[in-house]
Scaffold this motif. Structure first.
Motif, PDB file in Angstrom:
ATOM      1  N   PHE A 214      58.796  47.485  35.396  1.00 34.04           N
ATOM      2  CA  PHE A 214      57.636  46.816  35.975  1.00 34.04           C
ATOM      3  C   PHE A 214      57.039  45.830  34.974  1.00 34.04           C
ATOM      4  O   PHE A 214      57.102  46.017  33.763  1.00 34.04           O
ATOM      5  CB  PHE A 214      56.614  47.839  36.469  1.00 34.04           C
ATOM      6  CG  PHE A 214      55.565  48.218  35.462  1.00 34.04           C
ATOM      7  CD1 PHE A 214      54.383  47.516  35.380  1.00 34.04           C
ATOM      8  CD2 PHE A 214      55.759  49.291  34.597  1.00 34.04           C
ATOM      9  CE1 PHE A 214      53.404  47.872  34.464  1.00 34.04           C
ATOM     10  CE2 PHE A 214      54.793  49.653  33.690  1.00 34.04           C
ATOM     11  CZ  PHE A 214      53.612  48.941  33.616  1.00 34.04           C
ATOM     12  N   ARG A 215      56.462  44.747  35.518  1.00 31.94           N
ATOM     13  CA  ARG A 215      55.827  43.724  34.674  1.00 31.94           C
ATOM     14  C   ARG A 215      54.438  43.432  35.234  1.00 31.94           C
ATOM     15  O   ARG A 215      53.595  44.326  35.218  1.00 31.94           O
ATOM     16  CB  ARG A 215      56.694  42.459  34.559  1.00 31.94           C
ATOM     17  CG  ARG A 215      57.323  41.981  35.875  1.00 31.94           C
ATOM     18  CD  ARG A 215      58.017  40.654  35.703  1.00 31.94           C
ATOM     19  NE  ARG A 215      57.119  39.549  36.031  1.00 31.94           N
ATOM     20  CZ  ARG A 215      57.465  38.266  35.914  1.00 31.94           C
ATOM     21  NH1 ARG A 215      58.650  37.945  35.437  1.00 31.94           N
ATOM     22  NH2 ARG A 215      56.624  37.309  36.256  1.00 31.94           N
ATOM     23  N   ASP A 216      54.174  42.247  35.775  1.00 31.07           N
ATOM     24  CA  ASP A 216      52.826  41.912  36.241  1.00 31.07           C
ATOM     25  C   ASP A 216      52.335  42.918  37.279  1.00 31.07           C
ATOM     26  O   ASP A 216      53.063  43.286  38.200  1.00 31.07           O
ATOM     27  CB  ASP A 216      52.820  40.522  36.873  1.00 31.07           C
ATOM     28  CG  ASP A 216      52.903  39.431  35.817  1.00 31.07           C
ATOM     29  OD1 ASP A 216      52.840  39.766  34.630  1.00 31.07           O
ATOM     30  OD2 ASP A 216      53.030  38.254  36.195  1.00 31.07           O
ATOM     31  N   ASN A 217      51.088  43.353  37.107  1.00 32.83           N
ATOM     32  CA  ASN A 217      50.475  44.265  38.078  1.00 32.83           C
ATOM     33  C   ASN A 217      48.969  44.101  38.010  1.00 32.83           C
ATOM     34  O   ASN A 217      48.414  43.836  36.946  1.00 32.83           O
ATOM     35  CB  ASN A 217      50.885  45.710  37.803  1.00 32.83           C
ATOM     36  CG  ASN A 217      50.372  46.195  36.462  1.00 32.83           C
ATOM     37  OD1 ASN A 217      49.323  46.824  36.364  1.00 32.83           O
ATOM     38  ND2 ASN A 217      51.113  45.883  35.388  1.00 32.83           N
ATOM     39  N   TYR A 218      48.314  44.253  39.160  1.00 32.77           N
ATOM     40  CA  TYR A 218      46.867  44.086  39.232  1.00 32.77           C
ATOM     41  C   TYR A 218      46.293  45.065  40.251  1.00 32.77           C
ATOM     42  O   TYR A 218      46.930  45.390  41.259  1.00 32.77           O
ATOM     43  CB  TYR A 218      46.484  42.658  39.658  1.00 32.77           C
ATOM     44  CG  TYR A 218      47.072  41.577  38.800  1.00 32.77           C
ATOM     45  CD1 TYR A 218      46.511  41.234  37.571  1.00 32.77           C
ATOM     46  CD2 TYR A 218      48.206  40.886  39.214  1.00 32.77           C
ATOM     47  CE1 TYR A 218      47.059  40.236  36.784  1.00 32.77           C
ATOM     48  CE2 TYR A 218      48.766  39.884  38.431  1.00 32.77           C
ATOM     49  CZ  TYR A 218      48.186  39.569  37.219  1.00 32.77           C
ATOM     50  OH  TYR A 218      48.742  38.583  36.434  1.00 32.77           O
TER      51      TYR A 218
ATOM     52  N   VAL B  45      40.543  36.880  33.745  1.00 27.65           N
ATOM     53  CA  VAL B  45      40.812  35.646  34.482  1.00 27.65           C
ATOM     54  C   VAL B  45      40.627  35.830  35.981  1.00 27.65           C
ATOM     55  O   VAL B  45      40.277  34.883  36.695  1.00 27.65           O
ATOM     56  CB  VAL B  45      42.238  35.137  34.157  1.00 27.65           C
ATOM     57  CG1 VAL B  45      43.300  36.074  34.716  1.00 27.65           C
ATOM     58  CG2 VAL B  45      42.432  33.725  34.694  1.00 27.65           C
ATOM     59  N   PHE B  46      40.851  37.050  36.490  1.00 22.63           N
ATOM     60  CA  PHE B  46      40.672  37.316  37.918  1.00 22.63           C
ATOM     61  C   PHE B  46      39.402  38.122  38.206  1.00 22.63           C
ATOM     62  O   PHE B  46      39.237  38.649  39.305  1.00 22.63           O
ATOM     63  CB  PHE B  46      41.877  38.054  38.485  1.00 22.63           C
ATOM     64  CG  PHE B  46      43.144  37.249  38.487  1.00 22.63           C
ATOM     65  CD1 PHE B  46      43.152  35.952  38.966  1.00 22.63           C
ATOM     66  CD2 PHE B  46      44.328  37.773  38.001  1.00 22.63           C
ATOM     67  CE1 PHE B  46      44.319  35.195  38.967  1.00 22.63           C
ATOM     68  CE2 PHE B  46      45.497  37.031  37.993  1.00 22.63           C
ATOM     69  CZ  PHE B  46      45.492  35.735  38.478  1.00 22.63           C
TER      70      PHE B  46
ATOM     71  N   LEU C 250      33.043  26.008  46.615  1.00 22.71           N
ATOM     72  CA  LEU C 250      32.269  25.534  45.471  1.00 22.71           C
ATOM     73  C   LEU C 250      32.336  26.478  44.268  1.00 22.71           C
ATOM     74  O   LEU C 250      32.042  26.067  43.147  1.00 22.71           O
ATOM     75  CB  LEU C 250      30.802  25.360  45.867  1.00 22.71           C
ATOM     76  CG  LEU C 250      30.474  24.233  46.855  1.00 22.71           C
ATOM     77  CD1 LEU C 250      29.066  24.408  47.396  1.00 22.71           C
ATOM     78  CD2 LEU C 250      30.621  22.871  46.191  1.00 22.71           C
ATOM     79  N   ALA C 251      32.699  27.740  44.497  1.00 21.14           N
ATOM     80  CA  ALA C 251      32.586  28.765  43.455  1.00 21.14           C
ATOM     81  C   ALA C 251      33.749  28.686  42.466  1.00 21.14           C
ATOM     82  O   ALA C 251      34.921  28.732  42.855  1.00 21.14           O
ATOM     83  CB  ALA C 251      32.534  30.153  44.086  1.00 21.14           C
ATOM     84  N   ASN C 252      33.416  28.609  41.197  1.00 20.92           N
ATOM     85  CA  ASN C 252      34.410  28.547  40.130  1.00 20.92           C
ATOM     86  C   ASN C 252      34.888  29.962  39.783  1.00 20.92           C
ATOM     87  O   ASN C 252      34.751  30.445  38.656  1.00 20.92           O
ATOM     88  CB  ASN C 252      33.807  27.863  38.895  1.00 20.92           C
ATOM     89  CG  ASN C 252      34.809  27.706  37.768  1.00 20.92           C
ATOM     90  OD1 ASN C 252      35.927  27.275  37.995  1.00 20.92           O
ATOM     91  ND2 ASN C 252      34.398  28.064  36.562  1.00 20.92           N
ATOM     92  N   VAL C 253      35.451  30.645  40.778  1.00 23.61           N
ATOM     93  CA  VAL C 253      35.966  32.002  40.608  1.00 23.61           C
ATOM     94  C   VAL C 253      37.422  31.999  41.050  1.00 23.61           C
ATOM     95  O   VAL C 253      37.739  31.591  42.168  1.00 23.61           O
ATOM     96  CB  VAL C 253      35.152  33.022  41.424  1.00 23.61           C
ATOM     97  CG1 VAL C 253      35.781  34.407  41.346  1.00 23.61           C
ATOM     98  CG2 VAL C 253      33.714  33.070  40.918  1.00 23.61           C
ATOM     99  N   LEU C 254      38.305  32.453  40.178  1.00 24.92           N
ATOM    100  CA  LEU C 254      39.738  32.447  40.464  1.00 24.92           C
ATOM    101  C   LEU C 254      40.123  33.704  41.236  1.00 24.92           C
ATOM    102  O   LEU C 254      39.766  34.818  40.861  1.00 24.92           O
ATOM    103  CB  LEU C 254      40.531  32.380  39.159  1.00 24.92           C
ATOM    104  CG  LEU C 254      42.042  32.138  39.287  1.00 24.92           C
ATOM    105  CD1 LEU C 254      42.313  30.764  39.869  1.00 24.92           C
ATOM    106  CD2 LEU C 254      42.720  32.281  37.930  1.00 24.92           C
TER     107      LEU C 254
ATOM    108  N   ILE D 158      34.151  40.209  42.117  1.00 18.59           N
ATOM    109  CA  ILE D 158      35.510  40.734  42.125  1.00 18.59           C
ATOM    110  C   ILE D 158      35.825  41.225  40.718  1.00 18.59           C
ATOM    111  O   ILE D 158      35.475  40.578  39.728  1.00 18.59           O
ATOM    112  CB  ILE D 158      36.534  39.675  42.592  1.00 18.59           C
ATOM    113  CG1 ILE D 158      37.926  40.288  42.679  1.00 18.59           C
ATOM    114  CG2 ILE D 158      36.516  38.445  41.705  1.00 18.59           C
ATOM    115  CD1 ILE D 158      38.951  39.396  43.367  1.00 18.59           C
ATOM    116  N   GLU D 159      36.434  42.400  40.644  1.00 18.62           N
ATOM    117  CA  GLU D 159      36.796  43.005  39.365  1.00 18.62           C
ATOM    118  C   GLU D 159      38.286  43.297  39.376  1.00 18.62           C
ATOM    119  O   GLU D 159      38.823  43.833  40.352  1.00 18.62           O
ATOM    120  CB  GLU D 159      35.990  44.284  39.138  1.00 18.62           C
ATOM    121  CG  GLU D 159      36.202  44.887  37.766  1.00 18.62           C
ATOM    122  CD  GLU D 159      35.044  45.770  37.332  1.00 18.62           C
ATOM    123  OE1 GLU D 159      35.162  46.419  36.290  1.00 18.62           O
ATOM    124  OE2 GLU D 159      34.015  45.785  38.048  1.00 18.62           O
TER     125      GLU D 159
END
Length: 717
Positions: free
Chosen positions: A291-295, A379-380, A476-480, A336-337
């Motif tokens: 496994f690699r990327d995970n969120y 970042v997220f 408008l929101a600067n949230v990724l 968001i967390e």
């Protein structure tokens, strides 16, 4: 019923409403308005749909409607679901997906449920149940109306997809997979209306909607670094929407038939996306899946809206004068967390943890010293809050008049809107520099509609109006936000401006008979700062955002007809043909800068189509109704031209949605005087939804959904 409704999901904002919540028997009328007037909202760029429910039914209505449906790729087939909560069938999570408060790091990871592995199951048929009631009662000279309805439905969907985006001819990645979706919706409406001696009317209108959607996606492919990958994503979205309004209408004969209308309205929307999961397994050099990327992410959104409007209408000689004011306020909070399991801390003798399967790799005992570490993903992770206050006023006249023997009508005036949108966020969670975005505009929006009543059944219309298109909070929101389903990042643009549109319409229409129309129209729209969607290339995945195009235009013509076919055989009066064809030329002006061999910048003025605008569309339908035996059928056809779905950083990187033919069929049969049976097919041809990109028009994204079948039974008590 006069209130604008906005859908507030955690990842997008749309002006939408679950129209199937309202039974057809309780709808008074649905009106599509294509030319603005001063008493309509100013954000009127394409059109306005008004849906009004019955207030005083002419007779008692008690309807039961039951529907069952299937899809050729879904119903009775194997599908993937999650080990969710016991209350998912109600569109509510029971708390099992909630974020444990007061915990972090490995302690948090051990507390979270290990529910990464999808569960294999078989889908049930789609189903819908609806019960509605409407009645009115005379109380002396006064009248009381009651309308109520309740709906519950669930739908399964299985969509096969392929993702093959490229950058300058080089593939970024490719995936083939299946998206499984199970959606639940229930809710109701309850409206009370009371009329006093035919002069005063009071109303209370309420709506409640609860939705919950479970989504699982499994795909296989190749990453941007050419390694084989397996990707699994799991999400649960739920939304609660409450709407309410109190209205009044008053007629004062002693004041020259002055009419006064007023309305207080409010809504509350809560959306959440708890414990959303994404994991990628990569084939390592020894042939193991590691496994690699995970969120894991948790998102919540709360929004409230309240407002008031009132207007007065006064006949003055042959014309009517109307004026009013409106005020609304909308407030939103979003957060968001995001967290991730980091395998880099694994040490001997625990290397084998990385190649464990999805159902065991994230077990609680695998976090700790020399094992996995659970870390926040800044970042997220993000927050924003927004507010939008809108104050408006308008004045208009409706004036029928004659010039010689020719009859004319003028309706027009001006609308003023004072709008202030504010979105507060930060540069990043680990860089909390405040960012305040303000879109503050004061707009005068004139409009004029001129009609020549050529004959009793023929009109010639001219219209001019100015309108706006404001950005949404999310834009408008600067949230990724990482959109797992589309393999895209999504981020707002704090520099967005509201768009301004000037529109011209010319329309000729004739009404051969009741319910029939033949019409042709020409339209032109001039855009300043049009808001468009773009995809920005990146090494791993595209990023979707929004931007303003300084100047654009949109013009074309439309021809339409609705006519019964009985001009040569009387029985053909039971057939009705409807057709609509629209041709549109859209242009957005932009500058392209290139560097010559000597390093000098060469700036060229160019044009491209407007994002989201089809160059043409066609709609055809044939309806039949046999009045004696109660049999009916309908055939519907729709197709749109190739349209720009997302703007790239160059024309070679634009993404287009390709044309496809949509055909729907329906057959109805009346059973006695109270019951009706209906069979329907949607997307009969089963054509794929295809997006292409690059100069070769290679597949960018392809969706295969299949044909849906539905059988419904309704009974009127």
């Amino acid at each position: 019923n006069g209130v604008t409704v906005t859908s507030t999901d955690t990842d997008t904002d749309k002006k939408s409403f679950s129209f199937d919540l309202i039974p057809a028997s309780l709808i008074s009328n649905t009106v599509v308005i294509k030319s603005a007037t001063p008493d309509l909202p100013g954000d009127f760029s394409g059109g306005y749909v008004k849906v009004n429910t019955l207030e005083f039914p002419e007779r008692r209505v008690i309807d039961l409607n039951v529907k069952f449906g299937s899809n050729e790729y879904t119903t009775g087939k194997e599908y993937l679901r999650t080990d969710g909560s016991d209350t998912d069938w109600l569109g509510h999570d029971n708390g099992s997906r909630s974020f444990p408060t007061g915990l972090s790091g490995n302690e948090l990871a051990r507390e979270l449920p290990n529910n990464w592995a999808p569960v294999q199951d078989r889908t049930a048929p789609n189903s819908s149940f609806q019960l509605s009631y409407g009645d009115r009662f005379m109380l002396g000279e006064n009248e009381f109306g009651l309308v109520a309805a309740g709906t519950y439905k669930q739908k399964y969907s299985t969509v096969a997809f392929s993702e093959t985006p490229s950058y300058r001819g080089t593939p970024i990645f490719w995936f083939d997979g299946t998206h499984y979706d199970h959606a639940v919706m229930w809710g109701g409406l309850l409206n009370f209306n009371y009329k006093v001696k035919g002069l005063h009317k009071f109303g209370i209108k309420t709506n409640y909607i609860q939705t919950g959607t479970e989504e699982v996606t499994y795909s296989e492919g190749q990453s941007s670094t050419s390694e084989p990958l397996e990707v699994t994503t799991i999400s649960w979205k739920e939304r609660t929407l409450k709407l309410g309004q109190i209205t009044g209408e008053h007629l004062f004969p002693g004041l020259g038939d002055l009419e006064w209308k007023w309305r207080f309205h409010g809504s509350a929307s809560v959306a959440s996306e708890p414990d959303r999961k994404h994991v990628e397994f990569e084939r390592d050099p020894w042939g193991y899946w590691a496994f690699r990327d995970n969120y894991r992410t948790w998102a919540d959104l709360d929004e409230e809206k309240k407002g008031f409007d009132t207007d007065f209408t006064k006949p003055v000689s042959d014309l009517k004068v109307k004026a009013g004011v409106q005020y609304s306020e909308r407030l939103r909070d979003y957060n968001i967390e995001a967290w991730s399991t980091d395998p880099s801390s694994v040490r001997y003798p625990n290397y084998g943890l990385i190649i464990l399967p999805i159902d065991t790799v994230f077990s609680a005992e695998h976090y700790g010293s020399d094992k996995f570490t659970f870390i926040p993903v800044s970042v997220f992770t993000g927050v924003y809050d927004g507010s939008h206050t809108l104050g408006t006023g308008f004045a208009m006249v409706d004036w029928p008049f004659f010039v010689g023997n020719f009859e004319f009508r003028f309706a027009g005036g001006v609308r003023y809107e004072d709008s202030e949108m504010i979105v507060n966020t930060v540069e990043a969670i680990d860089n909390p520099v405040p960012i305040e975005t303000k879109v503050d505009n004061q707009d005068w929006l004139p409009s004029a509609n001129f009609t020549w009543l050529v004959t009793d059944n023929t009109n010639f219309r001219l219209a001019y109006y100015e309108s706006v298109n404001r950005p949404e909070f999310r834009e408008l929101a600067n949230v990724l936000y990482y959109d797992f389903g589309n393999f895209q990042n999504v981020i707002g643009n704090p520099n967005l401006r509201r768009a301004y549109i000037k529109s011209f319409d010319v329309r000729w229409e004739t009404f051969p008979d009741i319910g029939e129309v033949v019409a042709a129209s020409f339209f032109y729209k001039d855009f300043t700062d049009a808001i468009e969607e773009t995809l920005l290339p990146a090494p791993e995945r595209y990023t979707k955002t929004w931007f303003n195009s300084p100047k654009g235009e949109n013009y074309g013509f439309e021809v339409e007809a609705r006519k019964r076919l009985g001009w040569f055989i009387d029985y053909m009066h039971n057939f009705t043909f409807t057709g609509n064809y629209t041709w549109i030329d859209s242009e957005i002006e932009y500058t392209e800068t290139k560097t010559d061999s000597e390093g000098n910048a060469i700036v060229t003025e160019k044009t491209r189509p407007m994002q989201g605008q089809s160059p043409w569309s066609v709609n055809l339908s044939l309806l039949f109704q046999e009045p004696k035996i109660g049999t009916g059928f309908s055939i519907l056809y729709n197709k749109i031209g190739r349209r720009l779905d997302a703007v790239g950083d160059s024309r070679d990187q634009d993404v287009y949605e390709e044309p496809r033919s949509l055909v729907d069929l329906a057959v109805t049969q009346r059973l006695g005087s109270r019951a009706k049976l209906k069979f329907a097919m949607k997307n009969v041809l089963g054509e794929d939804v295809v997006f292409t990109g690059g100069p070769e028009e290679a597949d960018h994204r392809r969706l295969t959904a299949g044909t849906t079948y539905q059988l419904s039974f309704s009974f009127n008590f």
